[in-house]
Design a protein around this motif. Structure first.
Motif, PDB file in Angstrom:
ATOM      1  N   VAL A  25       0.857  -1.187   0.000  1.00 17.56           N
ATOM      2  CA  VAL A  25       0.000   0.000   0.000  1.00 17.56           C
ATOM      3  C   VAL A  25       0.892   1.236   0.000  1.00 17.56           C
ATOM      4  N   LEU A  26       0.670   2.106  -0.970  1.00 18.98           N
ATOM      5  CA  LEU A  26       1.421   3.355  -1.076  1.00 18.98           C
ATOM      6  C   LEU A  26       0.445   4.514  -1.168  1.00 18.98           C
ATOM      7  N   GLN A  27       0.855   5.627  -0.618  1.00 16.86           N
ATOM      8  CA  GLN A  27       0.053   6.840  -0.756  1.00 16.86           C
ATOM      9  C   GLN A  27       0.952   7.924  -1.331  1.00 16.86           C
ATOM     10  N   VAL A  28       0.487   8.547  -2.400  1.00 14.74           N
ATOM     11  CA  VAL A  28       1.209   9.643  -3.033  1.00 14.74           C
ATOM     12  C   VAL A  28       0.373  10.899  -2.842  1.00 14.74           C
ATOM     13  N   VAL A  29       1.000  11.938  -2.305  1.00 17.51           N
ATOM     14  CA  VAL A  29       0.322  13.216  -2.111  1.00 17.51           C
ATOM     15  C   VAL A  29       0.797  14.148  -3.213  1.00 17.51           C
ATOM     16  N   LEU A  30      -0.127  14.510  -4.086  1.00 14.26           N
ATOM     17  CA  LEU A  30       0.171  15.381  -5.223  1.00 14.26           C
ATOM     18  C   LEU A  30      -0.328  16.786  -4.942  1.00 14.26           C
ATOM     19  N   LYS A  31       0.415  17.775  -5.399  1.00 13.46           N
ATOM     20  CA  LYS A  31      -0.011  19.165  -5.259  1.00 13.46           C
ATOM     21  C   LYS A  31      -0.679  19.623  -6.544  1.00 13.46           C
ATOM     22  N   GLU A  32      -1.815  20.267  -6.392  1.00 16.54           N
ATOM     23  CA  GLU A  32      -2.497  20.869  -7.539  1.00 16.54           C
ATOM     24  C   GLU A  32      -1.732  22.117  -7.971  1.00 16.54           C
ATOM     25  N   GLN A  33      -1.865  22.441  -9.242  1.00 16.37           N
ATOM     26  CA  GLN A  33      -1.279  23.677  -9.735  1.00 16.37           C
ATOM     27  C   GLN A  33      -1.951  24.858  -9.054  1.00 16.37           C
ATOM     28  N   PHE A  34      -1.186  25.912  -8.829  1.00 15.32           N
ATOM     29  CA  PHE A  34      -1.747  27.099  -8.182  1.00 15.32           C
ATOM     30  C   PHE A  34      -2.741  27.796  -9.104  1.00 15.32           C
ATOM     31  N   GLN A  79      -4.614  13.178  -2.422  1.00 18.58           N
ATOM     32  CA  GLN A  79      -3.988  11.988  -1.860  1.00 18.58           C
ATOM     33  C   GLN A  79      -4.444  10.783  -2.666  1.00 18.58           C
ATOM     34  N   ALA A  80      -3.516  10.146  -3.332  1.00 19.52           N
ATOM     35  CA  ALA A  80      -3.810   8.932  -4.098  1.00 19.52           C
ATOM     36  C   ALA A  80      -3.286   7.745  -3.303  1.00 19.52           C
ATOM     37  N   THR A  81      -4.192   6.878  -2.856  1.00 19.06           N
ATOM     38  CA  THR A  81      -3.808   5.671  -2.131  1.00 19.06           C
ATOM     39  C   THR A  81      -3.929   4.497  -3.086  1.00 19.06           C
ATOM     40  N   MET A  82      -2.824   3.764  -3.232  1.00 16.14           N
ATOM     41  CA  MET A  82      -2.780   2.672  -4.199  1.00 16.14           C
ATOM     42  C   MET A  82      -2.457   1.359  -3.510  1.00 16.14           C
ATOM     43  N   VAL A  83      -3.142   0.306  -3.927  1.00  9.49           N
ATOM     44  CA  VAL A  83      -2.858  -1.048  -3.450  1.00  9.49           C
ATOM     45  C   VAL A  83      -2.280  -1.810  -4.641  1.00  9.49           C
ATOM     46  N   PHE A  84      -1.078  -2.335  -4.451  1.00  7.02           N
ATOM     47  CA  PHE A  84      -0.423  -3.136  -5.472  1.00  7.02           C
ATOM     48  C   PHE A  84      -0.435  -4.596  -5.046  1.00  7.02           C
TER      49      PHE A  84
END
Length: 88
Positions: A25-34, A79-84
Protein backbone atom coordinates in the motif's frame (compact mmCIF):
# COMPACT_ATOMS: atom_id res chain seq x y z
CA UNK A 1 11.12 31.36 -9.50
CA UNK A 2 12.80 27.91 -9.49
CA UNK A 3 12.16 27.49 -5.77
CA UNK A 4 8.46 28.23 -6.32
CA UNK A 5 8.29 25.70 -9.19
CA UNK A 6 10.01 23.05 -7.07
CA UNK A 7 7.56 23.61 -4.21
CA UNK A 8 4.67 23.61 -6.64
CA UNK A 9 5.68 20.31 -8.26
CA UNK A 10 6.67 18.37 -5.16
CA UNK A 11 4.86 15.26 -4.05
CA UNK A 12 5.32 12.88 -1.16
CA UNK A 13 5.23 9.08 -1.22
CA UNK A 14 4.28 7.12 1.90
CA UNK A 15 4.76 3.35 2.19
CA UNK A 16 2.66 1.35 4.65
CA UNK A 17 5.51 -1.11 5.31
CA UNK A 18 9.07 -1.73 4.23
CA UNK A 19 8.58 -5.45 3.74
CA UNK A 20 7.98 -7.49 0.60
CA UNK A 21 4.41 -8.70 1.09
CA UNK A 22 1.77 -10.05 -1.27
CA UNK A 23 0.19 -6.57 -1.24
CA UNK A 24 1.88 -3.17 -0.95
CA UNK A 25 0.00 0.00 0.00
CA UNK A 26 1.42 3.36 -1.08
CA UNK A 27 0.05 6.84 -0.76
CA UNK A 28 1.21 9.64 -3.03
CA UNK A 29 0.32 13.22 -2.11
CA UNK A 30 0.17 15.38 -5.22
CA UNK A 31 -0.01 19.16 -5.26
CA UNK A 32 -2.50 20.87 -7.54
CA UNK A 33 -1.28 23.68 -9.74
CA UNK A 34 -1.75 27.10 -8.18
CA UNK A 35 -3.29 28.51 -11.36
CA UNK A 36 -5.60 26.42 -13.49
CA UNK A 37 -6.52 22.81 -12.89
CA UNK A 38 -4.72 19.51 -12.82
CA UNK A 39 -1.69 18.21 -11.03
CA UNK A 40 1.71 19.51 -12.00
CA UNK A 41 3.50 16.28 -11.12
CA UNK A 42 1.62 13.33 -12.56
CA UNK A 43 4.94 11.98 -13.82
CA UNK A 44 5.85 11.22 -10.19
CA UNK A 45 2.67 9.17 -9.79
CA UNK A 46 3.49 7.35 -13.00
CA UNK A 47 7.01 6.72 -11.71
CA UNK A 48 5.70 5.13 -8.50
CA UNK A 49 3.41 2.82 -10.47
CA UNK A 50 6.19 1.82 -12.88
CA UNK A 51 8.61 1.22 -10.00
CA UNK A 52 6.18 -1.21 -8.38
CA UNK A 53 5.57 -2.92 -11.74
CA UNK A 54 9.31 -3.45 -12.15
CA UNK A 55 9.32 -5.21 -8.75
CA UNK A 56 6.59 -7.63 -9.83
CA UNK A 57 3.49 -5.81 -8.56
CA UNK A 58 0.43 -4.66 -10.47
CA UNK A 59 -1.91 -1.86 -9.50
CA UNK A 60 -4.95 -3.46 -7.87
CA UNK A 61 -6.86 -0.45 -6.52
CA UNK A 62 -6.47 3.32 -6.49
CA UNK A 63 -8.54 5.86 -4.58
CA UNK A 64 -8.16 9.61 -4.36
CA UNK A 65 -9.16 12.21 -1.81
CA UNK A 66 -8.82 15.96 -1.74
CA UNK A 67 -6.47 16.86 1.10
CA UNK A 68 -7.28 20.58 1.12
CA UNK A 69 -4.96 23.56 0.96
CA UNK A 70 -1.76 24.00 2.95
CA UNK A 71 -2.01 27.77 3.20
CA UNK A 72 -1.01 30.77 1.14
CA UNK A 73 0.17 29.78 -2.35
CA UNK A 74 0.21 26.15 -1.23
CA UNK A 75 -2.29 24.76 -3.70
CA UNK A 76 -4.62 21.87 -2.97
CA UNK A 77 -3.40 18.37 -2.18
CA UNK A 78 -4.70 15.19 -3.76
CA UNK A 79 -3.99 11.99 -1.86
CA UNK A 80 -3.81 8.93 -4.10
CA UNK A 81 -3.81 5.67 -2.13
CA UNK A 82 -2.78 2.67 -4.20
CA UNK A 83 -2.86 -1.05 -3.45
CA UNK A 84 -0.42 -3.14 -5.47
CA UNK A 85 -0.75 -6.91 -5.77
CA UNK A 86 2.24 -9.22 -6.22
CA UNK A 87 2.12 -11.02 -9.56
CA UNK A 88 2.81 -14.67 -8.86
Amino acid sequence: MDMYNNMQNSSTVYRASGNAYQYVVLQVVLKEQFWGTGSGNLTELESVINQQASQGYRLHTITTANGGSKGFMGGDRIQATMVFEKIV
